[in-house]
Design an enzyme around this catalytic site. Sequence first.
Site, PDB file in Angstrom:
ATOM      1  N   CYS A   1      24.638   4.846 -16.750  1.00  0.00           N
ATOM      2  CA  CYS A   1      23.963   5.434 -17.902  1.00  0.00           C
ATOM      3  C   CYS A   1      24.478   6.834 -18.217  1.00  0.00           C
ATOM      4  O   CYS A   1      24.482   7.258 -19.372  1.00  0.00           O
ATOM      5  CB  CYS A   1      22.458   5.498 -17.653  1.00  0.00           C
ATOM      6  SG  CYS A   1      21.702   3.963 -17.116  1.00  0.00           S
TER       7      CYS A   1
ATOM      8  N   CYS B   1      19.593   8.020 -19.370  1.00  0.00           N
ATOM      9  CA  CYS B   1      18.770   7.069 -18.636  1.00  0.00           C
ATOM     10  C   CYS B   1      17.302   7.328 -18.958  1.00  0.00           C
ATOM     11  O   CYS B   1      16.954   8.313 -19.599  1.00  0.00           O
ATOM     12  CB  CYS B   1      19.045   7.179 -17.132  1.00  0.00           C
ATOM     13  SG  CYS B   1      18.490   5.756 -16.163  1.00  0.00           S
ATOM     14  N   ASP B   2      16.431   6.452 -18.474  1.00  0.00           N
ATOM     15  CA  ASP B   2      15.050   6.378 -18.942  1.00  0.00           C
ATOM     16  C   ASP B   2      14.314   7.715 -18.974  1.00  0.00           C
ATOM     17  O   ASP B   2      13.694   8.063 -19.975  1.00  0.00           O
ATOM     18  CB  ASP B   2      14.246   5.422 -18.057  1.00  0.00           C
ATOM     19  CG  ASP B   2      14.746   3.990 -18.122  1.00  0.00           C
ATOM     20  OD1 ASP B   2      15.817   3.762 -18.724  1.00  0.00           O
ATOM     21  OD2 ASP B   2      14.084   3.105 -17.569  1.00  0.00           O
ATOM     22  N   LYS B   3      14.315   8.450 -17.854  1.00  0.00           N
ATOM     23  CA  LYS B   3      13.519   9.677 -17.769  1.00  0.00           C
ATOM     24  C   LYS B   3      14.255  10.864 -18.367  1.00  0.00           C
ATOM     25  O   LYS B   3      13.644  11.919 -18.581  1.00  0.00           O
ATOM     26  CB  LYS B   3      13.148   9.975 -16.311  1.00  0.00           C
ATOM     27  CG  LYS B   3      12.551   8.813 -15.556  1.00  0.00           C
ATOM     28  CD  LYS B   3      11.434   8.122 -16.312  1.00  0.00           C
ATOM     29  CE  LYS B   3      11.024   6.834 -15.647  1.00  0.00           C
ATOM     30  NZ  LYS B   3      12.078   5.807 -15.601  1.00  0.00           N
TER      31      LYS B   3
ATOM     32  N   GLU C   1       7.839   1.545 -11.074  1.00  0.00           N
ATOM     33  CA  GLU C   1       7.958   0.377 -11.948  1.00  0.00           C
ATOM     34  C   GLU C   1       7.924  -0.897 -11.101  1.00  0.00           C
ATOM     35  O   GLU C   1       8.444  -0.931  -9.989  1.00  0.00           O
ATOM     36  CB  GLU C   1       9.273   0.421 -12.726  1.00  0.00           C
ATOM     37  CG  GLU C   1       9.343   1.561 -13.707  1.00  0.00           C
ATOM     38  CD  GLU C   1      10.679   1.633 -14.438  1.00  0.00           C
ATOM     39  OE1 GLU C   1      10.764   2.376 -15.418  1.00  0.00           O
ATOM     40  OE2 GLU C   1      11.630   0.953 -14.018  1.00  0.00           O
TER      41      GLU C   1
ATOM     42  N   SER D   1       9.091  -1.430 -15.835  1.00  0.00           N
ATOM     43  CA  SER D   1      10.371  -1.179 -16.481  1.00  0.00           C
ATOM     44  C   SER D   1      10.319  -1.701 -17.904  1.00  0.00           C
ATOM     45  O   SER D   1       9.582  -2.645 -18.220  1.00  0.00           O
ATOM     46  CB  SER D   1      11.483  -1.894 -15.706  1.00  0.00           C
ATOM     47  OG  SER D   1      12.648  -2.016 -16.484  1.00  0.00           O
TER      48      SER D   1
ATOM     49  N   CYS E   1      21.116   0.730 -20.066  1.00  0.00           N
ATOM     50  CA  CYS E   1      20.823  -0.706 -20.015  1.00  0.00           C
ATOM     51  C   CYS E   1      20.628  -1.280 -21.413  1.00  0.00           C
ATOM     52  O   CYS E   1      19.990  -0.671 -22.271  1.00  0.00           O
ATOM     53  CB  CYS E   1      19.595  -0.952 -19.172  1.00  0.00           C
ATOM     54  SG  CYS E   1      19.776  -0.402 -17.453  1.00  0.00           S
TER      55      CYS E   1
END
Length: 558
Positions: A53, A126-128, A446, A472, A195
């Site tokens: 990512c 990435c996510d955070k 998650e 997730s 992702c």
Amino acid sequence: MSNDKRRQYSSQVVDGPTKAPARAMLRAVGFTDEDFKKPQVGIASTWSNLTPCNMHIDKLAVEAGVGADEAGGKSIIFNTITISDGIANGTIGMKYSLVSREVIADSIETVAGCEGFDGIVAIGGCDKNMPGCIIGMARLNRPSVFVYGGTIAPGKNHTDIISVFEAVGAHAKGDMSLIDVKQIEDTAIPGPGACGGMYTANTMASAIEAMGMSLPNSSAQNATSDHKIQDCRDAGAAVLNLLDRDIKPSDIMTREAFENAITVVIALGGSTNAVLHLLAMAHAVNVELSLEDFVRIGERVPVLADLRPSGHYMMSELVAIGGIQPLMKILLDAGLLHGDCLTVTGNTLAENLKDVAPYPSEQTIIRPLDNPIKKDSHLRILRGNLAPEGSVAKITGKEGLAFTGPARVFASEEETLERILDGTVKAGDVLVIRYEGPKGGPGMREMLSPTSAIMGKGLGQDVALITDGRFSGGSHGFVVGHISPEAQSGGPLAIVEDGDIITIDAETNTLEVNLSDAEIAERLAKWQAPAPRYNRGVLAKYAHTVSSASLGAVTDDL
């Protein structure tokens, strides 16, 4: 505007002999006499080669710096952290995932506040990273632009990271050989980028673009593309325009802008994590936002995007037909977006969308408003005697709209996964995973491994899962998370026993255990909170300071 007026914070290094030490330090990193007269633009990079990512973001940060420099600023690149959910999921390491959002926000605030940057570009992959960057910039409230690192290309045979997780479950069921699992593992992640479905990274990037904190199309670009390089250069230049016009995050991140973000997340079928992160982002900029806003907006906004995990397509395929800009134009024209919201272009959302071309007529990724995948939101805020403060479900309708079954209770994600894979979990069960909340985990892990195993074993419509942890963006099935109050804080989830009958109803938006108020009170009176799992270090500090998930799991609500 003159550079003197642009330099609101960095002017301490320009004039007078008392500033000589600061100038001397900056000369060593490449500043010239002329550079001291320019506004300083901090470029916050989340580069790391520990995850695809973020592995390319160092180069994107350089491009953002070029854009800022060419527009008359002086860029300074600094790094903050990232972790990888895809690597950590299903392990103790995942406890640090949500914590990283706070570390990222704190580090950006700390560096930019200390060094006196006049403006900021933050690049996340990435996510955070995304909410962490926005929270940090919102606290500082200096002209800022967010850049998304971009989405990954599909793996062989249209696979991605969720394909790997679900292959594990399929192997446990006996439907996939180890050789086939290995082939998916080897080819699902072909290179840089986040992702590939409408998981949390793409969800949050889309929400931030809809909110106006990134440039048009930033959320819908492939990670390794000329468009993404140009996006970075344009972001660097955009900060100088924001400085000239004195436009700050608080001017952009209004309540109406958050409503726009929620609307787009729903239309895209986005991740439940958007609820948690948008609440935290609103808190950072002093905007009142609550779970009820998701309920209210969800009643009138349909799900239009046929994207993974519950749908068929990947983000790269949405990029190919125009990204989310045509979708926002559809929503704006239908009166579902606030067009007068200001954005980092310096223009309003309606002005940005004015000349956006529609999607190709033959595309099947985004449905028309009169033929939605679901007529209202897939993000359901459930309340009841198991979730007095609320919980969050992701129910597209493909799983059904209600589920009733006996509880099978687990105190950790690891134990749950073992019992799914060894066949202990049966059709009809409601799996209860508790003590995984913000304080109890700590870190609110998650539950991607259990939900993927459920799907891989073919139980997606036959087993439900509820938790005070979270999910997730790749999770799908009949799942409910963010249950508040959490078990560690004495929420009713703490007293559920094996065999108790639990009902999840996405039409009445309720989550109930078939117990009387008196029986719940009696059990709670006998309950004792488990001892904290950590007494030192970042996880202990997080558990001590974090708020309820229903408030965004923030750590500065002191």
